[in-house]
Design a protein around this motif. Structure first.
Motif, PDB file in Angstrom:
ATOM      1  N   ALA A 159      -6.713   9.754  -2.972  1.00 13.33           N
ATOM      2  CA  ALA A 159      -5.839   8.934  -3.823  1.00 13.33           C
ATOM      3  C   ALA A 159      -6.594   7.700  -4.311  1.00 13.33           C
ATOM      4  O   ALA A 159      -7.555   7.249  -3.683  1.00 13.33           O
ATOM      5  N   HIS A 160      -6.140   7.155  -5.415  1.00 14.23           N
ATOM      6  CA  HIS A 160      -6.774   5.970  -5.997  1.00 14.23           C
ATOM      7  C   HIS A 160      -6.480   4.702  -5.202  1.00 14.23           C
ATOM      8  O   HIS A 160      -7.290   3.780  -5.164  1.00 14.23           O
ATOM      9  N   ILE A 161      -5.291   4.651  -4.611  1.00 11.70           N
ATOM     10  CA  ILE A 161      -4.801   3.435  -3.952  1.00 11.70           C
ATOM     11  C   ILE A 161      -4.241   3.823  -2.587  1.00 11.70           C
ATOM     12  O   ILE A 161      -3.610   4.877  -2.455  1.00 11.70           O
ATOM     13  N   HIS A 162      -4.452   2.960  -1.595  1.00 17.07           N
ATOM     14  CA  HIS A 162      -3.982   3.227  -0.230  1.00 17.07           C
ATOM     15  C   HIS A 162      -3.214   2.019   0.295  1.00 17.07           C
ATOM     16  O   HIS A 162      -3.686   0.890   0.174  1.00 17.07           O
ATOM     17  N   VAL A 163      -2.043   2.291   0.887  1.00 18.37           N
ATOM     18  CA  VAL A 163      -1.195   1.212   1.387  1.00 18.37           C
ATOM     19  C   VAL A 163      -0.540   1.660   2.693  1.00 18.37           C
ATOM     20  O   VAL A 163       0.003   2.765   2.776  1.00 18.37           O
ATOM     21  N   SER A 164      -0.579   0.790   3.687  1.00 16.30           N
ATOM     22  CA  SER A 164       0.085   1.063   4.966  1.00 16.30           C
ATOM     23  C   SER A 164       1.537   0.596   4.896  1.00 16.30           C
ATOM     24  O   SER A 164       1.824  -0.466   4.341  1.00 16.30           O
ATOM     25  N   THR A 165       2.421   1.395   5.475  1.00 19.49           N
ATOM     26  CA  THR A 165       3.843   1.026   5.512  1.00 19.49           C
ATOM     27  C   THR A 165       4.287   0.640   6.920  1.00 19.49           C
ATOM     28  O   THR A 165       5.445   0.285   7.114  1.00 19.49           O
ATOM     29  N   ASP A 166       3.390   0.711   7.879  1.00 21.36           N
ATOM     30  CA  ASP A 166       3.732   0.400   9.275  1.00 21.36           C
ATOM     31  C   ASP A 166       4.300  -1.006   9.421  1.00 21.36           C
ATOM     32  O   ASP A 166       3.648  -1.984   9.027  1.00 21.36           O
ATOM     33  N   GLY A 167       5.501  -1.100   9.966  1.00 18.51           N
ATOM     34  CA  GLY A 167       6.097  -2.391  10.289  1.00 18.51           C
ATOM     35  C   GLY A 167       6.323  -3.306   9.103  1.00 18.51           C
ATOM     36  O   GLY A 167       6.373  -4.523   9.263  1.00 18.51           O
ATOM     37  N   ARG A 168       6.461  -2.736   7.923  1.00 15.57           N
ATOM     38  CA  ARG A 168       6.604  -3.562   6.714  1.00 15.57           C
ATOM     39  C   ARG A 168       7.905  -3.250   5.995  1.00 15.57           C
ATOM     40  O   ARG A 168       8.380  -2.122   6.004  1.00 15.57           O
ATOM     41  N   ARG A 169       8.426  -4.272   5.339  1.00 19.11           N
ATOM     42  CA  ARG A 169       9.622  -4.086   4.517  1.00 19.11           C
ATOM     43  C   ARG A 169       9.229  -3.377   3.219  1.00 19.11           C
ATOM     44  O   ARG A 169       8.106  -3.521   2.735  1.00 19.11           O
ATOM     45  N   VAL A 170      10.163  -2.639   2.668  1.00 19.83           N
ATOM     46  CA  VAL A 170       9.928  -1.903   1.425  1.00 19.83           C
ATOM     47  C   VAL A 170       9.422  -2.844   0.331  1.00 19.83           C
ATOM     48  O   VAL A 170       8.472  -2.524  -0.389  1.00 19.83           O
ATOM     49  N   GLU A 171      10.037  -4.013   0.220  1.00 22.59           N
ATOM     50  CA  GLU A 171       9.668  -4.967  -0.830  1.00 22.59           C
ATOM     51  C   GLU A 171       8.206  -5.389  -0.715  1.00 22.59           C
ATOM     52  O   GLU A 171       7.520  -5.552  -1.723  1.00 22.59           O
ATOM     53  N   GLU A 172       7.744  -5.596   0.511  1.00 18.06           N
ATOM     54  CA  GLU A 172       6.338  -5.979   0.733  1.00 18.06           C
ATOM     55  C   GLU A 172       5.394  -4.883   0.256  1.00 18.06           C
ATOM     56  O   GLU A 172       4.374  -5.153  -0.375  1.00 18.06           O
ATOM     57  N   VAL A 173       5.741  -3.664   0.612  1.00 14.13           N
ATOM     58  CA  VAL A 173       4.899  -2.522   0.248  1.00 14.13           C
ATOM     59  C   VAL A 173       4.869  -2.360  -1.271  1.00 14.13           C
ATOM     60  O   VAL A 173       3.803  -2.173  -1.865  1.00 14.13           O
ATOM     61  N   VAL A 174       6.026  -2.467  -1.896  1.00 12.71           N
ATOM     62  CA  VAL A 174       6.103  -2.334  -3.358  1.00 12.71           C
ATOM     63  C   VAL A 174       5.266  -3.420  -4.026  1.00 12.71           C
ATOM     64  O   VAL A 174       4.512  -3.145  -4.970  1.00 12.71           O
ATOM     65  N   GLU A 175       5.373  -4.622  -3.532  1.00 14.72           N
ATOM     66  CA  GLU A 175       4.598  -5.731  -4.098  1.00 14.72           C
ATOM     67  C   GLU A 175       3.097  -5.446  -4.006  1.00 14.72           C
ATOM     68  O   GLU A 175       2.354  -5.650  -4.969  1.00 14.72           O
ATOM     69  N   GLU A 176       2.663  -4.943  -2.858  1.00 14.45           N
ATOM     70  CA  GLU A 176       1.244  -4.616  -2.700  1.00 14.45           C
ATOM     71  C   GLU A 176       0.829  -3.487  -3.644  1.00 14.45           C
ATOM     72  O   GLU A 176      -0.240  -3.536  -4.252  1.00 14.45           O
ATOM     73  N   ILE A 177       1.675  -2.483  -3.782  1.00 17.06           N
ATOM     74  CA  ILE A 177       1.351  -1.371  -4.684  1.00 17.06           C
ATOM     75  C   ILE A 177       1.216  -1.873  -6.118  1.00 17.06           C
ATOM     76  O   ILE A 177       0.261  -1.524  -6.820  1.00 17.06           O
ATOM     77  N   VAL A 178       2.159  -2.694  -6.551  1.00 17.67           N
ATOM     78  CA  VAL A 178       2.113  -3.204  -7.928  1.00 17.67           C
ATOM     79  C   VAL A 178       0.824  -3.997  -8.154  1.00 17.67           C
ATOM     80  O   VAL A 178       0.141  -3.810  -9.168  1.00 17.67           O
ATOM     81  N   GLU A 179       0.477  -4.854  -7.204  1.00 19.59           N
ATOM     82  CA  GLU A 179      -0.778  -5.618  -7.322  1.00 19.59           C
ATOM     83  C   GLU A 179      -1.974  -4.684  -7.434  1.00 19.59           C
ATOM     84  O   GLU A 179      -2.859  -4.870  -8.276  1.00 19.59           O
ATOM     85  N   LYS A 180      -2.002  -3.658  -6.592  1.00 17.54           N
ATOM     86  CA  LYS A 180      -3.127  -2.717  -6.610  1.00 17.54           C
ATOM     87  C   LYS A 180      -3.125  -1.862  -7.877  1.00 17.54           C
ATOM     88  O   LYS A 180      -4.192  -1.499  -8.381  1.00 17.54           O
ATOM     89  N   LEU A 181      -1.948  -1.553  -8.398  1.00 18.99           N
ATOM     90  CA  LEU A 181      -1.877  -0.810  -9.663  1.00 18.99           C
ATOM     91  C   LEU A 181      -2.462  -1.637 -10.805  1.00 18.99           C
ATOM     92  O   LEU A 181      -3.182  -1.108 -11.660  1.00 18.99           O
ATOM     93  N   TRP A 182      -2.153  -2.935 -10.823  1.00 12.79           N
ATOM     94  CA  TRP A 182      -2.723  -3.799 -11.863  1.00 12.79           C
ATOM     95  C   TRP A 182      -4.242  -3.856 -11.736  1.00 12.79           C
ATOM     96  O   TRP A 182      -4.959  -3.759 -12.730  1.00 12.79           O
ATOM     97  N   ARG A 183      -4.740  -3.991 -10.505  1.00 13.16           N
ATOM     98  CA  ARG A 183      -6.198  -4.019 -10.300  1.00 13.16           C
ATOM     99  C   ARG A 183      -6.831  -2.701 -10.737  1.00 13.16           C
ATOM    100  O   ARG A 183      -7.895  -2.685 -11.349  1.00 13.16           O
ATOM    101  N   HIS A 184      -6.157  -1.614 -10.406  1.00 14.13           N
ATOM    102  CA  HIS A 184      -6.650  -0.286 -10.793  1.00 14.13           C
ATOM    103  C   HIS A 184      -6.706  -0.169 -12.324  1.00 14.13           C
ATOM    104  O   HIS A 184      -7.690   0.321 -12.885  1.00 14.13           O
ATOM    105  N   ALA A 185      -5.655  -0.635 -12.986  1.00 12.52           N
ATOM    106  CA  ALA A 185      -5.601  -0.575 -14.452  1.00 12.52           C
ATOM    107  C   ALA A 185      -6.704  -1.438 -15.066  1.00 12.52           C
ATOM    108  O   ALA A 185      -7.373  -1.019 -16.020  1.00 12.52           O
ATOM    109  N   GLU A 186      -6.903  -2.618 -14.506  1.00 11.99           N
ATOM    110  CA  GLU A 186      -7.951  -3.510 -15.021  1.00 11.99           C
ATOM    111  C   GLU A 186      -9.334  -2.892 -14.830  1.00 11.99           C
ATOM    112  O   GLU A 186     -10.182  -2.969 -15.712  1.00 11.99           O
ATOM    113  N   ALA A 187      -9.546  -2.276 -13.685  1.00  7.38           N
ATOM    114  CA  ALA A 187     -10.843  -1.648 -13.401  1.00  7.38           C
ATOM    115  C   ALA A 187     -11.119  -0.488 -14.357  1.00  7.38           C
ATOM    116  O   ALA A 187     -12.269  -0.199 -14.676  1.00  7.38           O
ATOM    117  N   ARG A 188     -10.062   0.151 -14.801  1.00 10.73           N
ATOM    118  CA  ARG A 188     -10.208   1.281 -15.733  1.00 10.73           C
ATOM    119  C   ARG A 188     -10.197   0.821 -17.189  1.00 10.73           C
ATOM    120  O   ARG A 188     -10.262   1.641 -18.098  1.00 10.73           O
TER     121      ARG A 188
END
Length: 184
Positions: free
Chosen positions: A153-182
């Motif tokens: 996968a292009h992006i990896h995120v751990s969900t252990d012990g985390r709230r959904v909102e935290e995980v989503v926020e991290e994914i969105v940040e990583k998606l933006w970085r991924h888009a910028e890199a491309r």
């Protein structure tokens, strides 16, 4: 009528990972955050067939289910404005994997075997692959076998012990970085 274009890092995002890592819950919230549609592949297959996933496994077998997954991925990969949450084994299929990796960012969600078991046991009848004597060992074995594929996968995120909102926020940040890199 013209579609209102909203800045977003991607218009097609796939979530993969083992059962119980939170793909469906996180996918719904990610879709909301990105203003995209959400499809849970298992629910999609259930709606199309009129049969629950456990019943498909029980009456038609895993092989038939995997064929249904593959067909559904082929169909959905052509859609836009979508967050697609895969079943835990969907990404193992090389054809589906290639199509999804080429379509847009694939996000692998991770959790420990213990977390996965705890989450999976909340709905024990819905996890056909865990209907065994030692489900934790089964999770470890399957996770070990699948991990090399999830790592593609292009992006990896751990969900252990985390709230959904935290995980989503991290994914969105990583998606933006991924888009910028491309260069998108």
């Amino acid at each position: 009528m013209a579609r209102l274009e909203v800045p977003r890092p991607a218009t097609f995002v796939t979530l993969t990972g083992f059962m119980g890592v939170g793909k469906s819950r996180i996918g719904r919230e990610l879709a909301r955050a990105l203003m995209l549609h959400f499809i849970d592949l298992d629910r999609y297959i259930e709606r199309r067939t009129g049969i629950s996933i456990p019943d498909i496994f029980r009456h038609l077998g895993e092989e038939a289910f995997r064929r249904m997954e593959k067909e559904a991925v082929r169909e959905l990969v052509g859609k836009d404005y979508l967050v697609l949450s895969l079943g835990g084994g969907t990404f193992m299929d090389p054809e589906s994997q290639k199509a999804l990796l080429g379509r847009g960012p694939v996000v692998a969600l991770w959790a420990s075997p213990e977390t996965i078991l705890e989450r999976a046991m909340r709905k024990p009848g819905e996890r056909p692959l865990l209907q065994v004597e030692n489900p934790l060992e089964r999770i470890r074995t399957l996770l070990e076998a699948r991990a090399p594929v999830y790592r593609k996968a292009h992006i990896h995120v751990s969900t252990d012990g985390r709230r959904v909102e935290e995980v989503v926020e991290e994914i969105v940040e990583k998606l933006w970085r991924h888009a910028e890199a491309r260069g998108a």
